[in-house]
Design a protein around this motif. Structure first.
Motif, short mmCIF file in Angstrom:
data_model
loop_
_atom_site.label_atom_id
_atom_site.label_comp_id
_atom_site.label_asym_id
_atom_site.label_seq_id
_atom_site.Cartn_x
_atom_site.Cartn_y
_atom_site.Cartn_z
N THR A 64 0.82 -1.21 0.00
CA THR A 64 0.00 0.00 0.00
C THR A 64 0.86 1.26 0.00
OG1 THR A 64 -0.14 -0.08 2.43
CG2 THR A 64 -1.89 -1.17 1.19
N GLY A 65 0.26 2.34 -0.52
CA GLY A 65 0.91 3.64 -0.48
C GLY A 65 1.77 3.97 -1.67
N VAL A 123 -1.03 -2.56 -5.65
CA VAL A 123 -1.07 -3.03 -4.27
C VAL A 123 -0.72 -4.51 -4.21
CG1 VAL A 123 -2.54 -3.42 -2.24
CG2 VAL A 123 -2.75 -1.29 -3.55
N GLY A 124 -1.29 -5.31 -5.09
CA GLY A 124 -1.01 -6.74 -5.09
C GLY A 124 -1.45 -7.40 -3.79
N MET A 128 9.39 -1.99 -0.67
CA MET A 128 8.33 -1.00 -0.53
C MET A 128 7.31 -1.45 0.52
SD MET A 128 7.77 0.43 -4.43
CE MET A 128 8.22 -1.08 -5.29
N SER A 129 7.84 -1.80 1.69
CA SER A 129 7.03 -2.13 2.87
C SER A 129 6.18 -3.38 2.71
CB SER A 129 6.12 -0.95 3.26
OG SER A 129 6.87 0.23 3.43
N ALA A 141 -6.46 -8.64 -7.02
CA ALA A 141 -5.32 -8.15 -6.24
C ALA A 141 -4.27 -7.42 -7.08
CB ALA A 141 -4.67 -9.31 -5.49
N ASP A 142 -3.93 -7.95 -8.25
CA ASP A 142 -2.87 -7.36 -9.08
C ASP A 142 -3.41 -6.38 -10.12
OD1 ASP A 142 -0.89 -8.69 -7.75
OD2 ASP A 142 -0.46 -10.15 -9.32
N ARG A 143 -4.55 -5.78 -9.82
CA ARG A 143 -5.16 -4.82 -10.75
C ARG A 143 -4.21 -3.67 -11.06
NH1 ARG A 143 -6.13 -4.50 -5.70
NH2 ARG A 143 -6.01 -2.50 -4.59
N GLN A 144 -4.45 -3.02 -12.21
CA GLN A 144 -3.69 -1.83 -12.57
C GLN A 144 -4.01 -0.71 -11.57
OE1 GLN A 144 -6.35 -3.03 -14.00
NE2 GLN A 144 -7.68 -1.43 -14.84
N THR A 145 -3.15 0.28 -11.50
CA THR A 145 -3.34 1.34 -10.51
C THR A 145 -4.44 2.31 -10.88
OG1 THR A 145 -1.58 2.64 -11.55
CG2 THR A 145 -0.96 1.20 -9.71
#
Length: 328
Positions: free
Chosen positions: A20-21, A29-30, A126-127, A261-265
């Motif tokens: 996230t973020g 986000v995945g 990335m966290s 889950a792996d949608r485009q942003t």
């Protein structure tokens, strides 16, 4: 202390609750497809809910343990075995050095999750420790498991009396709320989307009353649905906007796509509805060829369902405190 991958399965990748973020940078986000099964597996081995689990798809891997560990398997019923003996889902299990975990034929669902007490040693990108397969980063070397991979386990059980621990874990009473199990529902609950007024009344009616079949062109990015076409009142261009897990967008061909889950942003297709968060696992566990029906609920009802689920997780977390003390 490690695990050897003897067979990788169809698609096995490490996932957590997501990265996230970073959507404003174009990074999806995945994360897990079925967050409910993932969270449950972690709780059953005494982990925090965001510890990375191994998401396996349809055909599970074969894994050999070089040291004792505690695992739990949740989600799809893929007939797991330990040393060729059946083992249950939704229970903490002790495995010993030399044990081999494998999976058989699918009985129900599509995706199962394996959690390890203490987790697997993975780098944080990335966290998050989720694998983004298209980007080739995160998780274990940015990819799905391959034959010959060696996975580092972080927690050691070597000094323990494993027989006594296994007995105590087996005798621990685990009451799994019905809302947290692998749910079989005739319909998927969804909220009418902000773009719904752009669709014809017939399109709205068809979406919430018709039957859709999951297309073979469905994966972690999105589920394409085959059924009634959903036309707009008129052709128009929309500004691209952020996407979210569960949004139902409709491209020009009129066939809806549930973003996963792996949608485009970002995306510019009109969104007719949004699947209630509590019902996303139903879609994530759906196979190509399975049918889905949608029923409309209000935003307030969706929020209440989500609150009820979180309350159930809270009660389960409290009930499992004796289990966590066994690992302390």
């Amino acid at each position: 202390m490690s695990i050897h991958v003897l067979k990788p399965g169809m698609l096995s990748s490490f996932q957590d609750l997501g990265r996230t973020g970073h959507q404003h940078l174009g990074v999806p986000v995945g994360g897990v497809m079925d967050s409910q099964a993932h969270r449950l597996a972690n709780l059953l081995v005494g982990n925090e809910e965001d510890e990375a689990t191994l998401e396996i798809t349809l055909t599970g891997p074969t894994l050999r343990f070089d040291a004792p560990a505690c695992i739990a398997i949740c989600g799809a019923q893929l007939n797991p075995t330990l040393n060729q003996e059946p083992v249950p889902n939704n229970r903490p299990l002790i495995v010993r050095s030399g044990d081999v975990l494998a999976f058989g034929a699918r009985a129900s669902g599509l995706r199962a999750y394996i959690a390890w007490h203490g987790g697997i040693g993975l780098p944080t990108v990335m966290s998050s420790r989720s694998t983004y397969l298209r980007g080739g980063f995160g998780g274990f070397k940015g990819r799905a498991l391959q034959k010959g991979d060696v996975l580092p386990v972080q927690a050691r059980l070597d000094a323990r009396d494993l027989d006594a621990l296994a007995r105590e874990l087996w005798e621990t009473k685990i009451y799994l709320p019905a809302t947290l199990g692998l749910t079989h529902r005739a319909t998927v609950r969804a909220v009418r989307g902000a773009h719904a007024p752009l669709f014809t009344e017939r399109a709205i009616h068809d979406f919430f009353s018709g039957e859709y079949r999951i297309s073979p062109q469905s994966e972690r990015m999105g589920y394409r649905l085959q059924g009634a076409q959903l036309p707009l009142r008129s052709s128009r261009q929309l500004l691209s906007e952020a996407t979210s897990f569960g949004s139902v967008q409709v491209p020009p061909d009129g066939h809806p796509i549930v973003l996963m889950a792996d949608r485009q942003t970002t995306g510019g297709y009109a969104k007719i509805a949004h699947v209630a968060t509590v019902d996303l696992p139903i879609i994530a566990q759906g196979m190509p060829g399975d049918t889905l029906r949608f029923t409309e609920i209000s935003l307030e009802e969706a929020q209440q369902l989500d609150s009820q689920r979180e309350a159930a997780f809270g009660r389960l977390h409290q009930a499992l405190s004796p289990l966590r003390r066994l690992f302390a």
